[in-house]
Design a protein around this motif. Sequence first.
Motif, mmCIF file in Angstrom:
data_model
loop_
_atom_site.group_PDB
_atom_site.id
_atom_site.type_symbol
_atom_site.label_atom_id
_atom_site.label_comp_id
_atom_site.label_asym_id
_atom_site.label_seq_id
_atom_site.Cartn_x
_atom_site.Cartn_y
_atom_site.Cartn_z
ATOM 1 N N GLU A 36 2.324 -14.820 2.340
ATOM 2 C CA GLU A 36 3.180 -15.585 1.430
ATOM 3 C C GLU A 36 3.911 -14.653 0.466
ATOM 4 O O GLU A 36 5.120 -14.759 0.280
ATOM 5 N N ALA A 37 3.192 -13.721 -0.150
ATOM 6 C CA ALA A 37 3.807 -12.777 -1.088
ATOM 7 C C ALA A 37 4.757 -11.824 -0.367
ATOM 8 O O ALA A 37 5.840 -11.497 -0.892
ATOM 9 N N ILE A 38 4.376 -11.393 0.817
ATOM 10 C CA ILE A 38 5.219 -10.489 1.609
ATOM 11 C C ILE A 38 6.521 -11.178 1.988
ATOM 12 O O ILE A 38 7.613 -10.627 1.803
ATOM 13 N N ASP A 39 6.421 -12.389 2.518
ATOM 14 C CA ASP A 39 7.627 -13.127 2.903
ATOM 15 C C ASP A 39 8.510 -13.429 1.699
ATOM 16 O O ASP A 39 9.735 -13.382 1.789
ATOM 17 N N ALA A 40 7.897 -13.707 0.559
ATOM 18 C CA ALA A 40 8.682 -13.971 -0.655
ATOM 19 C C ALA A 40 9.454 -12.718 -1.071
ATOM 20 O O ALA A 40 10.625 -12.808 -1.470
ATOM 21 N N ALA A 41 8.836 -11.558 -0.959
ATOM 22 C CA ALA A 41 9.515 -10.309 -1.306
ATOM 23 C C ALA A 41 10.678 -10.035 -0.363
ATOM 24 O O ALA A 41 11.763 -9.627 -0.794
ATOM 25 N N ALA A 63 9.687 -2.353 -6.767
ATOM 26 C CA ALA A 63 8.256 -2.115 -6.978
ATOM 27 C C ALA A 63 8.020 -1.035 -8.027
ATOM 28 O O ALA A 63 7.017 -1.059 -8.726
ATOM 29 N N LYS A 64 8.964 -0.114 -8.163
ATOM 30 C CA LYS A 64 8.813 0.952 -9.157
ATOM 31 C C LYS A 64 8.818 0.410 -10.582
ATOM 32 O O LYS A 64 8.268 1.025 -11.474
ATOM 33 N N THR A 65 9.450 -0.746 -10.767
ATOM 34 C CA THR A 65 9.556 -1.298 -12.117
ATOM 35 C C THR A 65 8.583 -2.434 -12.369
ATOM 36 O O THR A 65 8.538 -2.974 -13.460
ATOM 37 N N GLU A 66 7.806 -2.809 -11.328
ATOM 38 C CA GLU A 66 6.860 -3.908 -11.456
ATOM 39 C C GLU A 66 5.444 -3.393 -11.618
ATOM 40 O O GLU A 66 5.187 -2.199 -11.612
ATOM 41 N N GLU A 67 4.496 -4.318 -11.737
ATOM 42 C CA GLU A 67 3.083 -3.978 -11.892
ATOM 43 C C GLU A 67 2.583 -3.259 -10.640
ATOM 44 O O GLU A 67 3.077 -3.474 -9.554
ATOM 45 N N MET A 89 3.348 -2.875 -0.969
ATOM 46 C CA MET A 89 2.804 -3.690 -2.051
ATOM 47 C C MET A 89 1.295 -3.536 -2.240
ATOM 48 O O MET A 89 0.806 -3.651 -3.365
ATOM 49 N N PHE A 90 0.573 -3.303 -1.162
ATOM 50 C CA PHE A 90 -0.885 -3.395 -1.233
ATOM 51 C C PHE A 90 -1.646 -2.155 -0.770
ATOM 52 O O PHE A 90 -2.875 -2.162 -0.803
ATOM 53 N N ARG A 91 -0.957 -1.142 -0.312
ATOM 54 C CA ARG A 91 -1.632 0.084 0.148
ATOM 55 C C ARG A 91 -1.096 1.277 -0.635
ATOM 56 O O ARG A 91 -0.161 1.938 -0.213
ATOM 57 N N ASN A 92 -1.706 1.553 -1.757
ATOM 58 C CA ASN A 92 -1.252 2.657 -2.597
ATOM 59 C C ASN A 92 -1.621 4.024 -2.022
ATOM 60 O O ASN A 92 -1.171 5.042 -2.530
ATOM 61 N N ASP A 93 -2.434 4.059 -0.973
ATOM 62 C CA ASP A 93 -2.847 5.317 -0.370
ATOM 63 C C ASP A 93 -1.828 5.868 0.624
ATOM 64 O O ASP A 93 -1.986 6.974 1.125
#
Length: 145
Positions: free
Chosen positions: A60-65, A135-139, A94-98
Motif C-alpha cells: 500500500e505504501a509502495i504503490d502510494a509512493a 526520501a532525502k527530505t522525509e523521515e 523506503m525500507f532497506r537502509n542497508d
Amino acid sequence: MGIRREARELALQMLYALDANTTTGLRETLQTFREEQHETPANIREFAEGLVTGVQQHREAIDAAIKARSKNWALARMPRVDLNVMRLAVFELMFRNDIPKKVTINEAIEIARRFGDKDSPAFVNGILDEIEACAKTEEPAEEQI
C-alpha cells in the motif's frame, strides 16, 4: 550476473506471477518458487523471497509512493513489468537502509532494460529518481514502518 541481481530478477518474476494470478496467494507463490528454484543457491532464494515478502507487506505504501510521482499514469495502466520493477526498488528505497540508493536505482534500470520494453528504463528511472529525491527530505524508513 551478481547474486543480488539474480535474486531481484527472481523476485520480479514472483511479483509478476502474483499480479497475473490474483487467486494464488503469497504463500503458494513462494512454495512454487522454492520447488522450481530448488537448484538456485539458498542465499539467492532467501534474498528474493525477502524482497517479495517485503513488497507484499508494504504494498500500500509502495504503490502510494509510485502513484504520487507518476504524473498522468494510473497504476492499472502501467506495464506490469515496469510496475513490479518499481515496487521492488521502492521497497528497497523506503525500507532497506542497508542497500545504497544509487545501487537500487541502477539495478532497477538494468532489470527494466532486460525485461521491459524500450521505454521502460527511462520510465522507471524517472519515477525512482523522484521517490529517492523526496526520501532525502522525509523521515528515515525505520520511522515510517
